[in-house]
Design a protein around this motif. Structure first.
Motif, PDB file in Angstrom:
ATOM      1  N   ASN A 189      -4.008   5.365  -3.309  1.00  0.00           N
ATOM      2  CA  ASN A 189      -3.558   4.277  -2.428  1.00  0.00           C
ATOM      3  C   ASN A 189      -4.082   2.894  -2.806  1.00  0.00           C
ATOM      4  N   LYS A 190      -4.916   2.819  -3.827  1.00  0.00           N
ATOM      5  CA  LYS A 190      -5.652   1.574  -4.034  1.00  0.00           C
ATOM      6  C   LYS A 190      -4.925   0.558  -4.919  1.00  0.00           C
ATOM      7  N   SER A 235      -2.042  -1.491  -6.275  1.00  0.00           N
ATOM      8  CA  SER A 235      -0.682  -1.925  -5.964  1.00  0.00           C
ATOM      9  C   SER A 235       0.204  -1.860  -7.201  1.00  0.00           C
ATOM     10  N   ILE A 238       1.141   1.840  -7.802  1.00  0.00           N
ATOM     11  CA  ILE A 238       2.095   2.294  -6.788  1.00  0.00           C
ATOM     12  C   ILE A 238       3.496   1.759  -7.121  1.00  0.00           C
ATOM     13  N   PRO A 278       4.779   5.111   4.491  1.00  0.00           N
ATOM     14  CA  PRO A 278       3.426   4.556   4.719  1.00  0.00           C
ATOM     15  C   PRO A 278       2.708   4.250   3.404  1.00  0.00           C
ATOM     16  N   TRP A 279       2.893   5.144   2.420  1.00  0.00           N
ATOM     17  CA  TRP A 279       2.230   4.943   1.124  1.00  0.00           C
ATOM     18  C   TRP A 279       2.832   3.728   0.401  1.00  0.00           C
ATOM     19  N   ASN A 324       1.736   0.148   1.302  1.00  0.00           N
ATOM     20  CA  ASN A 324       0.525  -0.478   0.750  1.00  0.00           C
ATOM     21  C   ASN A 324       0.866  -1.630  -0.199  1.00  0.00           C
ATOM     22  N   THR A 328       2.379  -5.159  -1.401  1.00  0.00           N
ATOM     23  CA  THR A 328       2.443  -6.473  -0.747  1.00  0.00           C
ATOM     24  C   THR A 328       3.259  -7.437  -1.612  1.00  0.00           C
ATOM     25  N   ARG A 383       6.416  -5.524  -2.973  1.00  0.00           N
ATOM     26  CA  ARG A 383       7.258  -5.004  -1.887  1.00  0.00           C
ATOM     27  C   ARG A 383       8.730  -5.364  -2.134  1.00  0.00           C
ATOM     28  N   GLU A 416       5.232   1.430  11.759  1.00  0.00           N
ATOM     29  CA  GLU A 416       4.041   1.027  11.004  1.00  0.00           C
ATOM     30  C   GLU A 416       4.375   0.112   9.822  1.00  0.00           C
ATOM     31  N   GLN A 417       5.669  -0.239   9.688  1.00  0.00           N
ATOM     32  CA  GLN A 417       6.119  -1.086   8.585  1.00  0.00           C
ATOM     33  C   GLN A 417       6.643  -2.412   9.138  1.00  0.00           C
TER      34      GLN A 417
END
Length: 557
Positions: A355-356, A358, A361, A386-387, A390, A392, A396, A429-430
């Motif tokens: 998860n750390k 970006s 991911i 949710p994953w 993370n 930004t 995104r 949550e988004q």
């Protein structure tokens, strides 16, 4: 008794001596004998004295056998490997240079002559093209070398030799490179039962080997004229006719061709029309497709008035094919059915990434998009929101845009898929993000790429007005609008993107995307006015990103 070089080859010295005499009869006799033994006795001829004397005879208007002297001198220079001088003298020898002689001397000089002729004709063609562009009074950059009339005669004889030997493809190849449309036409028309094969060969050569777009256009016009003037209509290659019409930007003529095919009652030629429509949609630009569809719609109305139901039905089917609906449906069905991506691979990558990071991911999301492109399989993204959350900012944006890669062509469900990204109701949550909205606009453009419509264009234009001047949203809207309007040459859309660029001159984020959009709209247009505007803006611009994007836009034209 004659001196001999060997037991079988006599020396040329007695005949060389005759050339030094001032009696024309003796000189002619010496030249005739030298001409017979030149291939093995050329080295006996002194370059500084005898060869110069032979050249003087070739230039002397009073000498009765000037052409013979030129022929002998040409052969000497040929053996000295001075081919340019040899060719010049061979041309001076006129009928003594026999193109039907199958010797290395003749073949070598013919090749030299053809290569020189091709370069001169190409230079002349380019000079005429520039003259037309710049005007009659424009100063020529360099003087174009005038082609010797004797060279023209040799080249024409070479073409005739090809025709006599039925080497039509060889003649077509040389004629294309030498910019001789008259010989291309003659070679095709003389080929008889092989005409269709040679038409296809000429079309292929024009598409692949010709660098000059102007001459390629002339060749396409010639091919189209030959096709249209043929009497054996049953042997028409309608596919190549349609390709010629596209290259020449003749949508109305293509509509007439398709109409002709669907009107034949007792044949299956309407199936050829359907296949041509599929080929046109896959390979041609939107500007041509739009004009072709409009022309076909006018023909549908005409046939409706005549109550010709079969033709109307077939023409409507072609219009549907040109819209891309059938192709997209078939592509999506096939790719979805044959999607064999291993979901465990991407799941294992996700576990390893954690998860750390970006960047990692984002790379994983990209991998998933590439694995599932055009398949509509977005399970991984939906199951791991949710994953993915993370991510930004621009990461995104990229993650959202990749929905457009996965669902490319799925136009019917586009709003259903991307609606939550536009409205911010993706998940509790988004929270909504302007980068997510921007990515959704880009994804919408990817789904509708190269398939413009008034409804889609309006949606993007409304996107500008609803953006609230947000830079990232306008960035996504500009890219999406450029994708759907690709190669349409639509001046209104181009002007809209141009205004976005001008109104946001200080924003590299908006300006970069608007510039890319302008380039996409004008792909292949070579529109001088729009290119001038972009060049002027580059000169006035300080942002490196905008300059780079405008440079790419110019390259796309």
């Amino acid at each position: 008794m004659q001196q001999t070089l060997s037991n079988t080859q006599p020396s040329a010295r007695p005949f060389i001596a005759q050339i030094n005499e001032n009696i024309p009869e003796l000189q002619i006799h010496g030249l005739k004998q030298l001409n017979k033994m030149i291939d093995y006795a050329w080295h006996e001829i002194d370059i500084n004295s005898i060869l110069n004397k032979i050249e003087e005879l070739a230039e002397d208007p009073k000498f009765p056998e000037r052409t013979l002297a030129a022929s002998v001198a040409s052969k000497v220079y040929y053996h000295l490997e001075q081919y340019e001088i040899s060719l010049k003298l061979a041309l001076e020898s006129r009928e003594k240079f026999d193109l039907n002689e199958r010797s290395q001397y003749v073949e070598t000089l013919i090749n030299q002559c053809i290569e020189k002729y091709k370069k001169m004709k190409q230079a002349a063609f380019e000079a005429n093209r520039k003259k037309k562009l710049l005007g009659e009074n424009a100063q020529a950059e360099e003087e174009v070398e005038k082609i010797d009339e004797k060279m023209e005669i040799v080249i024409d004889k070479m073409f005739q030799r090809c025709f006599n030997d039925k080497q039509y493809k060889q003649a077509i190849g040389v004629a294309l490179e030498a910019r001789r449309l008259d010989k291309v036409k003659e070679a095709i028309e003389l080929s008889g039962e092989h005409m269709e094969d040679n038409l296809g060969y000429t079309f292929q050569m024009a598409q692949v080997t010709l660098k000059s777009n102007d001459f390629r256009t002339e060749v396409m016009k010639l091919l189209l004229m030959i096709y249209q003037n043929r009497s054996d209509s049953g042997k028409f290659d309608y596919y190549k006719i349609a390709k010629c019409q596209f290259h020449l930007q003749y949508p109305d003529e293509t509509a007439q061709l398709l109409e002709k095919l669907v009107q034949e009652p007792e044949s299956e030629s309407y199936l050829d029309a359907y296949q041509i429509a599929f080929d046109i949609h896959d390979k041609e630009n939107q500007s041509f497709l739009k004009q072709l569809s409009e022309s076909l719609e006018a023909k549908v109305k005409s046939h409706q008035e005549e109550d010709n139901k079969v033709v109307v039905e077939r023409l409507n089917q072609i219009i549907v094919i040109l819209s891309g609906e059938i192709r997209d449906r078939l592509y999506l069905q096939f790719l979805k059915k044959n999607n064999h991506t291993d979901v465990h691979i991407i799941q294992n990558i996700k576990k390893a990434v954690g998860n750390k990071s970006s960047v990692l991911i984002s790379a994983t999301v990209w991998s998933n998009a590439m694995m599932n492109a055009y398949t509509t399989n977005d399970t991984f993204l939906v199951d791991n929101l949710p994953w993915v959350g993370n991510l930004t900012n621009w990461n995104r944006f990229s993650a959202t845009a990749q929905m457009g890669i996965i669902h490319a062509g799925n136009k019917n469900d586009a709003m259903k898929i991307l609606g939550p990204y536009f409205t911010g109701s993706l998940a509790p949550e988004q929270p909504n993000s302007p980068y997510m909205t921007a990515g959704a606009y880009f994804a919408y453009g990817l789904i509708h790429q190269n398939q413009n419509s008034a409804e889609v264009t309006k949606y993007f234009l409304d996107g500008y007005r609803n953006s609230g001047q947000n830079e990232s949203v306008q960035h996504g809207v500009s890219l999406g609008l450029g994708l759907v309007s690709m190669a349409t040459k639509d001046q209104e859309i181009f002007d809209e993107l141009k205004q976005v660029l001008y109104n946001n001159a200080d924003s590299a984020i908006i300006g970069e995307a608007a510039a890319y959009g302008m380039g996409l709209v004008m792909i292949g247009a070579n529109d001088q006015e729009s290119m001038h505007e972009m060049l002027k803006h580059i000169e006035d611009q300080n942002h490196e990103k905008i300059i780079r994007a405008l440079s790419m836009a110019l390259a796309l034209q």
